[in-house]
Design a protein around this motif. Structure first.
Motif, short mmCIF file in Angstrom:
data_model
loop_
_atom_site.label_atom_id
_atom_site.label_comp_id
_atom_site.label_asym_id
_atom_site.label_seq_id
_atom_site.Cartn_x
_atom_site.Cartn_y
_atom_site.Cartn_z
N ALA A 1 -0.78 -0.61 -8.18
CA ALA A 1 0.04 0.69 -8.34
C ALA A 1 1.35 0.70 -7.71
N GLY A 2 1.32 0.09 -6.67
CA GLY A 2 2.49 -0.12 -5.89
C GLY A 2 3.61 -1.05 -6.27
N LEU B 1 0.68 -1.43 0.24
CA LEU B 1 0.02 -0.09 0.10
C LEU B 1 0.67 1.28 -0.05
N ARG B 2 1.97 1.35 0.68
CA ARG B 2 2.89 2.44 0.94
C ARG B 2 3.90 2.70 -0.09
N LEU B 3 4.15 1.83 -1.24
CA LEU B 3 5.07 1.73 -2.01
C LEU B 3 5.23 3.14 -2.80
N GLY B 4 5.41 4.26 -2.24
CA GLY B 4 5.77 5.56 -2.96
C GLY B 4 6.96 5.77 -3.45
N PRO B 5 7.27 6.92 -3.90
CA PRO B 5 8.61 7.48 -4.36
C PRO B 5 9.53 7.44 -3.03
N ALA B 6 9.31 7.89 -2.16
CA ALA B 6 9.99 8.17 -0.92
C ALA B 6 10.80 7.00 -0.51
N PHE C 1 14.82 2.43 -0.76
CA PHE C 1 15.32 1.07 -0.97
C PHE C 1 16.24 0.98 -2.06
N ASP C 2 16.44 1.95 -3.06
CA ASP C 2 17.36 1.93 -4.15
C ASP C 2 18.66 2.46 -3.36
N ALA D 1 9.30 -0.84 -11.70
CA ALA D 1 10.05 0.09 -12.72
C ALA D 1 11.56 0.47 -12.02
N ARG D 2 11.80 0.29 -10.87
CA ARG D 2 12.84 0.27 -10.29
C ARG D 2 13.94 -0.94 -10.35
#
Length: 369
Positions: A150-151, A104-109, A114-115, A157-158
């Protein structure tokens, strides 16, 4: 008994922002989560890291697997996650860092974080919208599929971050449809999880004399997966069975004669056995050990610990015992009788393993003929 622990599952947040009705943490017999701190503190994380380093040095381990788990680990928020990741990435032994999340919380920040720390991420997802939303609902009863998908797409994409998908089997869902919904997201691996049940609390649809519904479900997935060319993804339970047939080791809980080399640290620093044992009875995973006072090796000295449990006596004459190993320890339990019995999924495992063995034998015969 494993010689050492290779995987350390850390319950960094003990609460969740979904209310999944099939969750073994919140919906099963063990309710110890109610009395634990919401988040693992930096002090407990540091003590845990020191114990992991100690264990690695004792056993000559060059690397370990560290899994941030929950509850829902992303409820820690990016700032606290950074603190935790800094602790474990800074250990003297190399840590393969993974997070298991509901997505649910896999946003950009958090993905940027994680990157930065080279964290791989597994997401729990049960198939397409209907299959997923049947169980994985918000606390207001709404489905979570759209947000999770969406997450997952943002994660995929990463480069190098996507570890795979975990899917809890529901017999009402078509197995091939579920598989194809999941591979459409291009996961590098799928882990199909048998719902955690036992002889006293059987999983849905698993009744004595009721056929092999879970075995049939997984056979359908196997045939679809095994026949794909080129290969589409890794399926953990199926690859483990193939590996065991060919003389290798499973490396996963649930199949194989050797207990998985996994230990759990709860948010308060308590050292526990596989948390799937919580589906048996309250306190089933408890060891009484704590990272502040006890090394991980102390688990090996506990009488009756899951790491000591060989295949049940009733399984030793079975032709599939070297592959099945009696099934997951948590699935062997019966009130008043303990864990010394075959898995509640015994007929299903027999069906699945027999089918895979037959297909493999046929293919090897054709290659050698």
């Amino acid at each position: 008994m494993p010689e050492s622990f290779r995987t350390f599952v850390l319950k960094v947040h003990s609460r969740c922002d979904l209310a999944c009705d099939h969750c073994y943490v919140y919906e099963s017999a063990d309710q110890s989560w109610r009395h634990r701190p919401r988040m693992m503190s930096a002090a407990i994380a540091s003590a845990t890291a020191a114990r992991i380093e100690e264990h690695a040095a004792t056993h000559g381990l060059r690397s370990v697997n560290v899994v941030l788990h929950g509850g829902e680990p992303l409820l820690c928020g990016p700032a606290h996650l950074r603190t935790l990741l800094a602790v474990f990435s800074g250990m003297s032994v190399r840590a393969n860092l993974t997070v298991q999340t509901n997505g649910l919380r896999l946003g950009p920040a958090v993905l940027d974080l994680f990157d930065e720390f080279a964290v791989r991420v597994g997401v729990s997802m049960d198939g397409g919208r209907a299959a997923h939303d049947r169980h994985r609902k918000t606390r207001t009863g709404r489905g979570s599929y759209d947000r999770v998908r969406a997450g997952v797409e943002a994660l995929a994409a990463r480069e190098g971050r996507f570890a795979g998908l975990l899917c809890t089997i529901d017999l009402r869902n078509d197995p091939v449809e579920v598989y194809e919904e999941l591979i459409a997201l291009k996961p590098p691996a799928i882990d199909f999880l048998l719902p955690h049940g036992n002889w006293s609390q059987p999983p849905p649809g698993r009744v004595p004399g009721g056929g092999t519904p879970y075995g049939d479900w997984l056979v359908a997935v196997f045939d679809r997966w095994y026949g794909a060319s080129p290969p589409e993804t890794s399926v953990r339970i199926l690859e483990a069975i193939l590996t065991l047939y060919l003389g290798g080791r499973s490396g996963t809980e649930g199949v194989g004669p050797e207990p998985a080399a996994v230990v759990v640290v709860e948010s308060d620093g308590s050292i526990e056995q596989s948390d799937a044992l919580k589906s048996a009875y309250h306190g089933a995973a408890r060891t009484g050990l704590h990272v502040a006072t006890d090394p991980f090796d102390a688990v090996f000295g506990l009488p009756g610990a899951a790491v000591h449990r060989p295949p049940p006596a009733a399984c030793l004459s079975c032709p599939h015992v070297r592959v099945c190993g009696g099934g997951h320890v948590a699935h062997r339990y019966r009130d008043g009788a303990g864990f010394d019995r075959p898995s509640v999924y015994c007929p299903d495992l027999y069906r699945l393993i027999g089918h895979i063995g037959s297909v493999l034998s046929g293919d090897l015969a054709r290659l050698c003929g």
